[in-house]
Motif scaffolding. Structure first.
Motif, short mmCIF file in Angstrom:
data_model
loop_
_atom_site.label_atom_id
_atom_site.label_comp_id
_atom_site.label_asym_id
_atom_site.label_seq_id
_atom_site.Cartn_x
_atom_site.Cartn_y
_atom_site.Cartn_z
N SER A 1 30.51 -3.47 -78.81
CA SER A 1 32.05 -2.93 -78.67
C SER A 1 33.01 -3.98 -78.22
N LYS A 2 32.38 -4.98 -77.41
CA LYS A 2 32.97 -6.06 -76.81
C LYS A 2 33.62 -6.94 -77.64
N PHE A 3 32.72 -7.12 -78.76
CA PHE A 3 32.69 -8.12 -79.96
C PHE A 3 34.24 -7.27 -80.85
N GLY A 4 34.09 -6.12 -80.80
CA GLY A 4 35.32 -5.44 -81.63
C GLY A 4 36.69 -5.62 -80.88
N GLU A 5 36.47 -5.82 -79.72
CA GLU A 5 37.82 -5.91 -78.89
C GLU A 5 38.00 -7.61 -78.97
N LEU A 6 37.35 -8.22 -79.15
CA LEU A 6 37.40 -9.72 -79.28
C LEU A 6 38.10 -9.95 -80.72
N ILE A 7 37.78 -9.29 -81.63
CA ILE A 7 38.48 -9.86 -83.04
C ILE A 7 39.36 -8.77 -83.67
N ASP A 8 39.60 -7.63 -82.91
CA ASP A 8 40.58 -6.77 -83.05
C ASP A 8 42.07 -7.16 -82.57
N LEU A 9 42.47 -8.27 -82.99
CA LEU A 9 43.72 -8.88 -82.30
C LEU A 9 44.65 -9.13 -83.32
N ASN A 10 46.05 -8.99 -83.33
CA ASN A 10 47.24 -9.29 -84.18
C ASN A 10 47.41 -10.72 -84.48
N ILE A 11 46.51 -11.77 -84.03
CA ILE A 11 46.53 -13.01 -84.10
C ILE A 11 45.18 -13.56 -84.61
N PRO A 12 45.29 -14.50 -85.44
CA PRO A 12 43.87 -14.81 -85.99
C PRO A 12 42.96 -15.35 -84.89
N VAL A 13 41.50 -14.98 -84.79
CA VAL A 13 40.48 -15.40 -84.06
C VAL A 13 39.59 -16.29 -84.57
N LEU A 14 39.43 -17.46 -84.22
CA LEU A 14 38.35 -18.50 -84.71
C LEU A 14 37.14 -18.25 -83.77
N LEU A 15 35.90 -17.81 -84.41
CA LEU A 15 34.57 -17.59 -83.81
C LEU A 15 33.93 -18.86 -84.42
N LEU B 1 25.80 -10.27 -87.94
CA LEU B 1 26.58 -11.08 -88.75
C LEU B 1 25.84 -12.14 -89.74
N ARG B 2 24.57 -12.07 -89.70
CA ARG B 2 23.77 -12.99 -90.52
C ARG B 2 24.14 -14.51 -90.51
N VAL B 3 24.29 -14.79 -89.12
CA VAL B 3 24.35 -16.20 -88.97
C VAL B 3 23.01 -17.13 -89.26
N LYS B 4 23.06 -18.04 -90.13
CA LYS B 4 21.83 -18.82 -90.45
C LYS B 4 22.32 -20.22 -90.22
N GLY B 5 23.06 -20.99 -90.59
CA GLY B 5 23.45 -22.07 -90.38
C GLY B 5 24.21 -22.27 -89.06
N LEU B 6 24.00 -23.50 -88.52
CA LEU B 6 24.89 -23.69 -87.24
C LEU B 6 25.76 -25.11 -87.52
N PRO B 7 27.00 -25.22 -87.18
CA PRO B 7 27.77 -24.03 -86.68
C PRO B 7 28.00 -23.09 -87.83
N THR B 8 28.66 -21.93 -87.26
CA THR B 8 29.04 -21.03 -88.28
C THR B 8 30.38 -20.77 -87.87
N LEU B 9 31.55 -20.85 -88.59
CA LEU B 9 32.70 -20.50 -88.19
C LEU B 9 33.30 -19.38 -88.94
N MET B 10 33.90 -18.60 -88.19
CA MET B 10 34.54 -17.28 -88.83
C MET B 10 36.02 -17.11 -88.37
N ILE B 11 36.78 -16.68 -89.24
CA ILE B 11 38.30 -16.19 -88.89
C ILE B 11 38.29 -14.65 -89.01
N TYR B 12 38.87 -14.09 -88.10
CA TYR B 12 39.06 -12.62 -88.02
C TYR B 12 40.56 -12.42 -87.77
N LYS B 13 41.23 -11.44 -88.10
CA LYS B 13 42.62 -10.98 -87.89
C LYS B 13 42.52 -9.31 -88.14
#
Length: 98
Positions: free
Chosen positions: A2-16, A61-73
């Motif tokens: 649930s904490k992850f949901g709070e991290l990515i539920d922003l109205n600005i882009p979030v790069l993980l 999130l099926r992270v296999k390779g490193l680094p794995t980068l994702m953008i959420y908004k």
């Protein structure tokens, strides 16, 4: 999770950045991500997630390779890529979603 949901539920882009301390490519991304964060300031957020400490999330999130980068908004994944990226590419991508 649930904490992850709070991290990515922003109205600005979030790069993980999913990384590990022992992965060379992950470590090479640290200064790049610092540059990205400095360039965008409060227009975007950069969050580093250690896969070894967050195995459930990485598996979900099926992270296999490193680094794995994702953008959420607004809680939605907009972009995902495994492997090293340069700062200009990441800045350009994040600006698309601001």
């Amino acid at each position: 999770m649930s904490k992850f949901g709070e991290l990515i539920d922003l109205n600005i882009p979030v790069l993980l950045d999913f990384y590990t301390e022992w992965n060379e490519a992950s470590n090479a991304m640290h200064p790049v991500l610092r540059d990205v964060a400095a360039a965008l300031g409060d227009k975007a957020k950069v969050i580093k997630i250690d896969v070894d400490k967050n195995t459930q999330l990485a598996e979900a999130l099926r992270v296999k390779g490193l680094p794995t980068l994702m953008i959420y908004k607004d809680g939605e994944m907009k972009w995902r890529q495994s492997g090293e990226q340069d700062a200009n590419t990441l800045i350009g991508l994040l600006k698309e979603y601001t």
